[in-house]
Write a protein that holds these residues in place. Structure first.
Motif, PDB file in Angstrom:
ATOM      1  N   LEU A 140       0.844  -1.194   0.000  1.00 23.60           N
ATOM      2  CA  LEU A 140       0.000   0.000   0.000  1.00 23.60           C
ATOM      3  C   LEU A 140       0.880   1.244   0.000  1.00 23.60           C
ATOM      4  O   LEU A 140       1.840   1.329   0.776  1.00 23.60           O
ATOM      5  CB  LEU A 140      -0.902   0.006   1.231  1.00 23.60           C
ATOM      6  CG  LEU A 140      -1.931   1.135   1.320  1.00 23.60           C
ATOM      7  CD1 LEU A 140      -3.049   0.914   0.300  1.00 23.60           C
ATOM      8  CD2 LEU A 140      -2.511   1.229   2.732  1.00 23.60           C
ATOM      9  N   VAL A 141       0.553   2.192  -0.855  1.00 23.07           N
ATOM     10  CA  VAL A 141       1.315   3.438  -0.961  1.00 23.07           C
ATOM     11  C   VAL A 141       0.351   4.603  -1.119  1.00 23.07           C
ATOM     12  O   VAL A 141      -0.864   4.416  -1.302  1.00 23.07           O
ATOM     13  CB  VAL A 141       2.277   3.406  -2.179  1.00 23.07           C
ATOM     14  CG1 VAL A 141       3.324   2.327  -2.003  1.00 23.07           C
ATOM     15  CG2 VAL A 141       1.489   3.200  -3.474  1.00 23.07           C
ATOM     16  N   ALA A 142       0.872   5.804  -1.066  1.00 23.63           N
ATOM     17  CA  ALA A 142       0.060   6.983  -1.357  1.00 23.63           C
ATOM     18  C   ALA A 142      -0.327   6.974  -2.829  1.00 23.63           C
ATOM     19  O   ALA A 142       0.376   6.397  -3.672  1.00 23.63           O
ATOM     20  CB  ALA A 142       0.836   8.252  -1.018  1.00 23.63           C
ATOM     21  N   ALA A 143      -1.446   7.588  -3.157  1.00 20.02           N
ATOM     22  CA  ALA A 143      -1.920   7.636  -4.540  1.00 20.02           C
ATOM     23  C   ALA A 143      -0.821   8.158  -5.456  1.00 20.02           C
ATOM     24  O   ALA A 143      -0.142   9.139  -5.141  1.00 20.02           O
ATOM     25  CB  ALA A 143      -3.153   8.527  -4.633  1.00 20.02           C
ATOM     26  N   GLY A 144      -0.640   7.484  -6.592  1.00 16.71           N
ATOM     27  CA  GLY A 144       0.396   7.875  -7.535  1.00 16.71           C
ATOM     28  C   GLY A 144       1.731   7.216  -7.276  1.00 16.71           C
ATOM     29  O   GLY A 144       2.657   7.360  -8.078  1.00 16.71           O
ATOM     30  N   ASN A 145       1.839   6.500  -6.138  1.00 16.17           N
ATOM     31  CA  ASN A 145       3.086   5.808  -5.781  1.00 16.17           C
ATOM     32  C   ASN A 145       4.294   6.735  -5.966  1.00 16.17           C
ATOM     33  O   ASN A 145       5.198   6.474  -6.781  1.00 16.17           O
ATOM     34  CB  ASN A 145       3.254   4.552  -6.644  1.00 16.17           C
ATOM     35  CG  ASN A 145       4.357   3.627  -6.144  1.00 16.17           C
ATOM     36  OD1 ASN A 145       4.897   3.815  -5.056  1.00 16.17           O
ATOM     37  ND2 ASN A 145       4.696   2.635  -6.951  1.00 16.17           N
ATOM     38  N   PRO A 146       4.356   7.839  -5.199  1.00 18.88           N
ATOM     39  CA  PRO A 146       5.402   8.857  -5.416  1.00 18.88           C
ATOM     40  C   PRO A 146       6.831   8.342  -5.270  1.00 18.88           C
ATOM     41  O   PRO A 146       7.734   8.874  -5.900  1.00 18.88           O
ATOM     42  CB  PRO A 146       5.087   9.918  -4.344  1.00 18.88           C
ATOM     43  CG  PRO A 146       4.250   9.220  -3.332  1.00 18.88           C
ATOM     44  CD  PRO A 146       3.454   8.215  -4.088  1.00 18.88           C
ATOM     45  N   LYS A 147       7.051   7.294  -4.468  1.00 23.59           N
ATOM     46  CA  LYS A 147       8.407   6.754  -4.311  1.00 23.59           C
ATOM     47  C   LYS A 147       8.691   5.622  -5.297  1.00 23.59           C
ATOM     48  O   LYS A 147       9.776   5.045  -5.277  1.00 23.59           O
ATOM     49  CB  LYS A 147       8.610   6.261  -2.876  1.00 23.59           C
ATOM     50  CG  LYS A 147       8.527   7.364  -1.818  1.00 23.59           C
ATOM     51  CD  LYS A 147       9.648   8.382  -1.995  1.00 23.59           C
ATOM     52  CE  LYS A 147       9.580   9.493  -0.959  1.00 23.59           C
ATOM     53  NZ  LYS A 147       9.926   9.028   0.399  1.00 23.59           N
ATOM     54  N   GLN A 148       7.722   5.315  -6.147  1.00 22.94           N
ATOM     55  CA  GLN A 148       7.877   4.281  -7.193  1.00 22.94           C
ATOM     56  C   GLN A 148       8.328   2.949  -6.583  1.00 22.94           C
ATOM     57  O   GLN A 148       9.287   2.325  -7.037  1.00 22.94           O
ATOM     58  CB  GLN A 148       8.854   4.748  -8.270  1.00 22.94           C
ATOM     59  CG  GLN A 148       8.395   5.990  -9.021  1.00 22.94           C
ATOM     60  CD  GLN A 148       7.056   5.787  -9.739  1.00 22.94           C
ATOM     61  OE1 GLN A 148       6.946   4.917 -10.593  1.00 22.94           O
ATOM     62  NE2 GLN A 148       6.055   6.577  -9.370  1.00 22.94           N
ATOM     63  N   LEU A 149       7.620   2.514  -5.574  1.00 20.48           N
ATOM     64  CA  LEU A 149       7.956   1.267  -4.894  1.00 20.48           C
ATOM     65  C   LEU A 149       7.489   0.071  -5.709  1.00 20.48           C
ATOM     66  O   LEU A 149       6.419   0.101  -6.323  1.00 20.48           O
ATOM     67  CB  LEU A 149       7.329   1.249  -3.501  1.00 20.48           C
ATOM     68  CG  LEU A 149       7.767   2.402  -2.576  1.00 20.48           C
ATOM     69  CD1 LEU A 149       7.110   2.274  -1.220  1.00 20.48           C
ATOM     70  CD2 LEU A 149       9.281   2.450  -2.442  1.00 20.48           C
ATOM     71  N   THR A 150       8.289  -0.986  -5.703  1.00 20.75           N
ATOM     72  CA  THR A 150       7.995  -2.159  -6.532  1.00 20.75           C
ATOM     73  C   THR A 150       7.990  -3.461  -5.741  1.00 20.75           C
ATOM     74  O   THR A 150       7.958  -4.537  -6.330  1.00 20.75           O
ATOM     75  CB  THR A 150       9.017  -2.263  -7.678  1.00 20.75           C
ATOM     76  OG1 THR A 150      10.345  -2.306  -7.117  1.00 20.75           O
ATOM     77  CG2 THR A 150       8.894  -1.083  -8.628  1.00 20.75           C
ATOM     78  N   GLY A 151       8.018  -3.391  -4.413  1.00 24.68           N
ATOM     79  CA  GLY A 151       7.976  -4.604  -3.610  1.00 24.68           C
ATOM     80  C   GLY A 151       8.993  -4.556  -2.489  1.00 24.68           C
ATOM     81  O   GLY A 151       9.512  -3.485  -2.134  1.00 24.68           O
ATOM     82  N   ILE A 152       9.285  -5.711  -1.910  1.00 22.64           N
ATOM     83  CA  ILE A 152      10.319  -5.794  -0.874  1.00 22.64           C
ATOM     84  C   ILE A 152      11.646  -5.984  -1.596  1.00 22.64           C
ATOM     85  O   ILE A 152      12.166  -7.103  -1.735  1.00 22.64           O
ATOM     86  CB  ILE A 152      10.022  -6.945   0.103  1.00 22.64           C
ATOM     87  CG1 ILE A 152       8.622  -6.792   0.707  1.00 22.64           C
ATOM     88  CG2 ILE A 152      11.057  -6.963   1.237  1.00 22.64           C
ATOM     89  CD1 ILE A 152       8.214  -7.916   1.639  1.00 22.64           C
ATOM     90  N   ASP A 153      12.167  -4.864  -2.096  1.00 25.65           N
ATOM     91  CA  ASP A 153      13.358  -4.887  -2.936  1.00 25.65           C
ATOM     92  C   ASP A 153      14.120  -3.584  -2.774  1.00 25.65           C
ATOM     93  O   ASP A 153      13.870  -2.829  -1.822  1.00 25.65           O
ATOM     94  CB  ASP A 153      12.966  -5.133  -4.405  1.00 25.65           C
ATOM     95  CG  ASP A 153      11.930  -4.134  -4.909  1.00 25.65           C
ATOM     96  OD1 ASP A 153      11.856  -3.004  -4.371  1.00 25.65           O
ATOM     97  OD2 ASP A 153      11.181  -4.465  -5.850  1.00 25.65           O
TER      98      ASP A 153
END
Length: 305
Positions: free
Chosen positions: A153-166
Motif C-alpha cells: 500500500l502506498v500513497a496515490a500515484g506511488n510517489p516513491k515508485q515502490l515495486t515490492g520488498i526490494d
C-alpha cells in the motif's frame, strides 16, 4: 454474522480439559443459547453431528477467540454497530463453533499480543488473519486454510515508485504491525541497501493496521505491506489517497492457532474446517467479504515438532 463485543471475566480450567471462558456481561455468549444456527446445513451435516458426539468437551461451551480487530474484511468493529465485530475470520470462527457445538467470545488485543494471549490461557484459539510460520509454531499449533499473497500500500500515484520488498525500499519507511512477518523481511532488505551504499529501508511499527495506514496518509511512512485483500480494501475506501503498488508472493499460509499439543481441539478444528471447505462455505464467506484474491488451501498442520 455480527457478534457482540464482549470481554472474558474469568478463566475456567480443569486438568486435561479444554479451557473455556465466561463473559463479563450478563447474557453469556455472543449468540444467545437456543438461537437458530447461521449455517443450518453445516450444523446438521453428518460430519458435524458426528464431531459434536466425538468432542463432548466442546459442545455447549463458550471458547474465546483472540483477535486484532483492525483488518476490514477479516475482523473489525462494525461501522453500523460498534458493539459488534464482523468479517471473514469472525464468520469462520462462528461456523467452526456451530459445527462443533460451541459459542464464541472475543478478546481484542494488539497483533503482537495474539500468541502470548493464547499461551497464557486467556484465549482458546486465534482466527485473526495470522500467518502460520515455523517461528510462530514455536508458540502454537497452526491449522492452515489459505495461501498468502501480500500487497504494498502506498500513497496515490506511488510517489516513491515502490515495486515490492526490494531495492526500491532503500531510503523509505514502511509502516508495519509489531510482530508482522514482513518486519524481518524489510530489515533484511535494509541490510542489502546499506551493503550497496544506499540509505537503509526503515520500519515504523504500530499496534494495528489502521495506524499503519494513517502513517501513510500523514506522510510518516511511504508504504505498508500486508495481505493483498486488506490492502485492496483500504484502497477501495480511499481511492483518491491510496493505491496498491504491487503484489508480493510470500511462502506462508494463513492459519488458525490453537494451544500447543492439545490434540482434541486441534483435531476437532481441522475436521470442522475440512467440512466447511468441502461444503463450499469458505468460498461463500470469501465472496461475502470481497476477499477476491483469497486462495483456499486444504487444512494442513504447522507445528514445532
Amino acid at each position: 454474522m455480527l457478534n457482540r463485543l464482549l470481554r472474558p471475566a474469568a478463566l475456567l480450567a480443569s486438568a486435561g480439559a479444554i479451557t473455556v471462558l465466561a463473559t463479563a456481561c450478563g447474557g453469556g455468549s455472543p449468540a444467545a443459547s437456543g438461537d437458530a444456527p447461521a449455517y443450518p446445513a453445516l450444523a446438521s451435516s453428518a460430519t458435524c453431528s458426528q464431531l459434536r458426539t466425538q468432542n463432548p468437551d466442546l459442545a455447549g461451551k463458550t471458547l474465546t477467540n483472540a483477535i486484532n480487530p483492525h483488518t476490514p474484511g477479516y475482523e473489525s468493529i462494525s461501522v453500523s454497530d460498534p458493539t459488534k465485530y464482523e468479517g471473514f475470520d469472525i464468520d469462520l470462527g462462528e461456523a467452526i463453533g456451530e459445527c462443533l457445538g460451541f459459542k464464541v467470545n472475543y478478546l481484542p488485543v494488539a497483533f503482537d499480543a495474539l500468541l502470548p494471549t493464547l499461551q497464557s490461557g486467556q484465549a482458546d484459539f486465534i482466527i485473526s488473519d495470522i500467518y502460520a510460520t515455523e517461528e510462530r509454531a514455536a508458540s502454537a499449533d497452526f491449522i492452515t486454510y489459505s495461501k498468502v499473497n501480500d500487497g504494498v500500500l502506498v500513497a496515490a500515484g506511488n510517489p516513491k515508485q515502490l515495486t515490492g520488498i526490494d531495492d526500491s525500499l532503500c531510503g523509505t519507511t514502511t509502516a508495519l504491525n509489531k510482530g508482522f512477518v514482513e518486519v524481518p523481511l524489510v530489515e533484511a532488505q535494509s541490510a542489502k541497501c546499506l551493503a550497496a551504499g544506499r540509505p537503509p529501508a526503515q520500519t515504523a511499527l504500530f499496534d494495528n493496521n489502521a495506524d499503519c495506514v494513517q502513517a501513510i496518509l500523514s506522510g510518516r511512512a511511504d508504504s505498508y505491506i500486508n495481505d493483498v485483500n486488506t490492502v485492496a480494501r483500504f484502497v477501495k475506501d480511499q481511492p483518491d489517497k491510496l493505491a496498491r503498488a504491487t503484489a508480493v508472493t510470500l511462502p506462508y499460509s494463513i492459519g488458525i492457532a490453537v494451544p500447543q499439543g492439545q490434540l482434541p481441539i486441534r483435531n476437532a478444528f481441522t475436521a470442522a474446517l475440512t467440512e466447511i471447505q468441502n461444503s463450499g462455505l469458505q468460498t461463500q464467506l470469501s465472496q461475502k467479504w470481497a476477499l477476491d484474491e483469497s486462495a483456499i488451501e486444504a487444512p494442513s498442520l504447522i507445528t514445532a515438532s
